[in-house]
Write a protein that holds these residues in place. Structure first.
Motif, PDB file in Angstrom:
ATOM      1  N   GLU A  51       0.826  -1.212   0.000  1.00  0.00           N
ATOM      2  CA  GLU A  51       0.000   0.000   0.000  1.00  0.00           C
ATOM      3  C   GLU A  51       0.860   1.261   0.000  1.00  0.00           C
ATOM      4  N   TYR A  52       1.842   1.344   0.906  1.00  0.00           N
ATOM      5  CA  TYR A  52       2.596   2.596   0.941  1.00  0.00           C
ATOM      6  C   TYR A  52       3.549   2.729  -0.236  1.00  0.00           C
ATOM      7  N   LEU A  53       4.038   1.619  -0.786  1.00  0.00           N
ATOM      8  CA  LEU A  53       4.845   1.724  -1.999  1.00  0.00           C
ATOM      9  C   LEU A  53       4.035   2.313  -3.146  1.00  0.00           C
ATOM     10  N   ALA A  54       2.833   1.794  -3.350  1.00  0.00           N
ATOM     11  CA  ALA A  54       1.986   2.280  -4.437  1.00  0.00           C
ATOM     12  C   ALA A  54       1.538   3.716  -4.175  1.00  0.00           C
ATOM     13  N   TRP A  55       1.211   4.028  -2.931  1.00  0.00           N
ATOM     14  CA  TRP A  55       0.717   5.372  -2.593  1.00  0.00           C
ATOM     15  C   TRP A  55       1.814   6.419  -2.806  1.00  0.00           C
ATOM     16  N   ILE A  56       3.031   6.133  -2.375  1.00  0.00           N
ATOM     17  CA  ILE A  56       4.132   7.081  -2.560  1.00  0.00           C
ATOM     18  C   ILE A  56       4.461   7.241  -4.038  1.00  0.00           C
ATOM     19  N   ALA A  57       4.484   6.133  -4.783  1.00  0.00           N
ATOM     20  CA  ALA A  57       4.745   6.220  -6.222  1.00  0.00           C
ATOM     21  C   ALA A  57       3.690   7.088  -6.908  1.00  0.00           C
ATOM     22  N   ASP A  58       2.440   6.967  -6.467  1.00  0.00           N
ATOM     23  CA  ASP A  58       1.373   7.762  -7.063  1.00  0.00           C
ATOM     24  C   ASP A  58       1.514   9.240  -6.717  1.00  0.00           C
ATOM     25  N   ARG A  59       2.030   9.546  -5.511  1.00  0.00           N
ATOM     26  CA  ARG A  59       2.247  10.955  -5.141  1.00  0.00           C
ATOM     27  C   ARG A  59       3.344  11.555  -6.017  1.00  0.00           C
ATOM     28  N   PHE A  60       4.397  10.808  -6.251  1.00  0.00           N
ATOM     29  CA  PHE A  60       5.463  11.308  -7.121  1.00  0.00           C
ATOM     30  C   PHE A  60       4.971  11.472  -8.567  1.00  0.00           C
ATOM     31  N   ALA A  61       4.024  10.628  -8.959  1.00  0.00           N
ATOM     32  CA  ALA A  61       3.497  10.701 -10.339  1.00  0.00           C
ATOM     33  C   ALA A  61       2.461  11.796 -10.504  1.00  0.00           C
TER      34      ALA A  61
END
Length: 423
Positions: free
Chosen positions: A405-415
């Motif tokens: 969850e936090y890997l995907a969430w952080i990647a989405d914030r950077f995107a």
């Protein structure tokens, strides 16, 4: 206590960081001194070099995961009152060419390791690693060492920087859960990492914090624009955050099984909080919150990392009735203490970035109810707040169970994706 055996291990830890078999420390970048090897790396120059908060003092190559590079760093930061201090940490980045816009930065804010300076995570052998949970059979360490999902962040092209916090590694009493001090230490670690030219870090930053560091991350979301206006904070992900100091550390009943070990651990945390606040706020008095037996324990908090300290408490104070002899009754604690607890409880001001909070339902260290109280406060503002619970997850398993969850969430914030919210 002599600063010899870092991270409560052995002198092998003091020799970590690329200093092997008499080799000299290797600098991280041109123009930045490597500093001395071993424990002396953590002894800052006196007086501190002139400069701004976040300025690098020294940086030294250490062992890194495959296809990556890593350095220990010593940098300028400040306490909550603006007093300049030196803080240690580490930075890890992918090998090879960086994108044209530079690399995004993930700032890791670690959980509780205790009060003494030898408990600094960067002082352990080979600290640039995926998280080694102290409570796992595989861990050789006396504390939690490493960063959750470090190798996944590196594979995504991110820089990862991890502060030790003031007083861990470097001199001074660690101002445990003092929100502004921890905020400054984390933000300044990002600024320091950006000064290492090979890292090629840009100003886009996400914070990932656990427990103590989760609470710190929530404060960072509130304070970053004023303290580090040049950083672009895209999001804060908090794992079981220390987000409600009143109920969490004032000795109220926690969920889950009640046993001597959990009681002693939470007593150790409570003493750790008191020691940190006493260091930060001169008007506070130890005798207002601690009985004579607790004053003795306060001295031990400066000697042993948290799990060792909890074991000592359990050995000397065997049951709940005896644990009560450590602390003054809550009804007798003066308002001066309550006011400082309130000031260091996040959620009474808006964050400048989206927030993700992840909490295990079986956590006996951070009361899930206290996390829910933070969510209620944070949802009163306009920023997106996503709250996820993990059935049966404990305080120590949540960094692993919530990883996807936090890997995907952080990647989405950077995107630049739209942040979810379930307020």
């Amino acid at each position: 206590m002599p600063f010899l055996a870092l991270a409560g291990l052995s002198t092998q830890a003091a020799a970590a960081g690329g200093v092997r078999g008499g080799e000299h420390p290797v600098p991280c970048a041109l123009g930045v001194p490597a500093g001395p090897g071993g424990a002396d790396f953590y002894e800052p120059p006196s007086p501190l070099p002139r400069g701004r908060h976040g300025d690098l003092i020294r940086a030294q190559r250490i062992e890194a995961p495959g296809h990556a590079r890593a350095c220990k760093i010593l940098y300028r930061s400040t306490l909550h009152d603006g007093t300049p201090v030196a803080v240690s940490g580490l930075v890890v980045w992918p090998d090879g060419a960086a994108p044209s816009g530079g690399r995004n930065v993930v700032a890791w804010a670690h959980g509780t390791v205790g009060g003494p300076r030898q408990c600094a995570p960067s002082a352990a052998p080979n600290p640039a690693r995926d998280l080694d949970d102290y409570f796992s059979y595989q861990s050789p360490f006396g504390i939690d060492v490493g960063v959750p999902a470090l190798t996944q962040f590196l594979a995504a092209g991110d820089v990862v920087v991890a502060t030790d916090y003031q007083g861990l590694g470097t001199p001074g009493v660690h101002q445990y859960v003092v929100g502004a001090t921890e905020t400054h230490n984390v933000l300044d670690s990002v600024t320091a990492a950006r000064q290492l030219r090979p890292v090629r870090a840009n100003n886009r930053t996400a914070v990932l914090g656990w427990s103590q560091g989760g609470g710190a991350g929530l404060f960072i979301g509130q304070d970053a624009p004023a303290y580090s206006p040049d950083l672009d904070l895209v999001g804060v992900a908090a794992l079981a955050p220390a987000a409600d100091l009143g109920p969490q550390f004032a000795g109220l009943v926690l969920p889950g099984p009640r046993n001597a070990s959990s009681e002693a651990h939470n007593a150790a945390l409570r003493v750790n909080v008191y020691r940190g606040f006493l260091a930060a706020y001169p008007e506070l008095r130890a005798s207002d919150v601690l009985q004579p037996a607790g004053l003795d324990a306060l001295q031990g908090d400066g000697e042993a990392c948290i799990e060792h300290f909890a074991d000592v408490i359990q050995n000397n104070v065997a049951d709940q009735h005896q644990l009560d002899t450590l602390f003054q009754p809550l009804r007798d604690v003066p308002e001066t203490w309550s006011r400082r607890f309130y000031e260091n409880t996040p959620g009474y001001a808006t964050t400048v970035a989206p927030v993700l909070v992840m909490q295990g339902t079986a956590d006996t260290v951070i009361n899930p109810h206290s996390t829910e109280q933070y969510i209620k406060r944070a949802c009163g503002f306009s920023q997106p707040v996503e709250y996820s619970t993990y059935q049966g997850a404990t305080h120590n398993t949540i960094p692993f169970e919530a990883q996807q969850e936090y890997l995907a969430w952080i990647a989405d914030r950077f995107a630049g994706g739209t942040a979810p919210s379930n307020c």
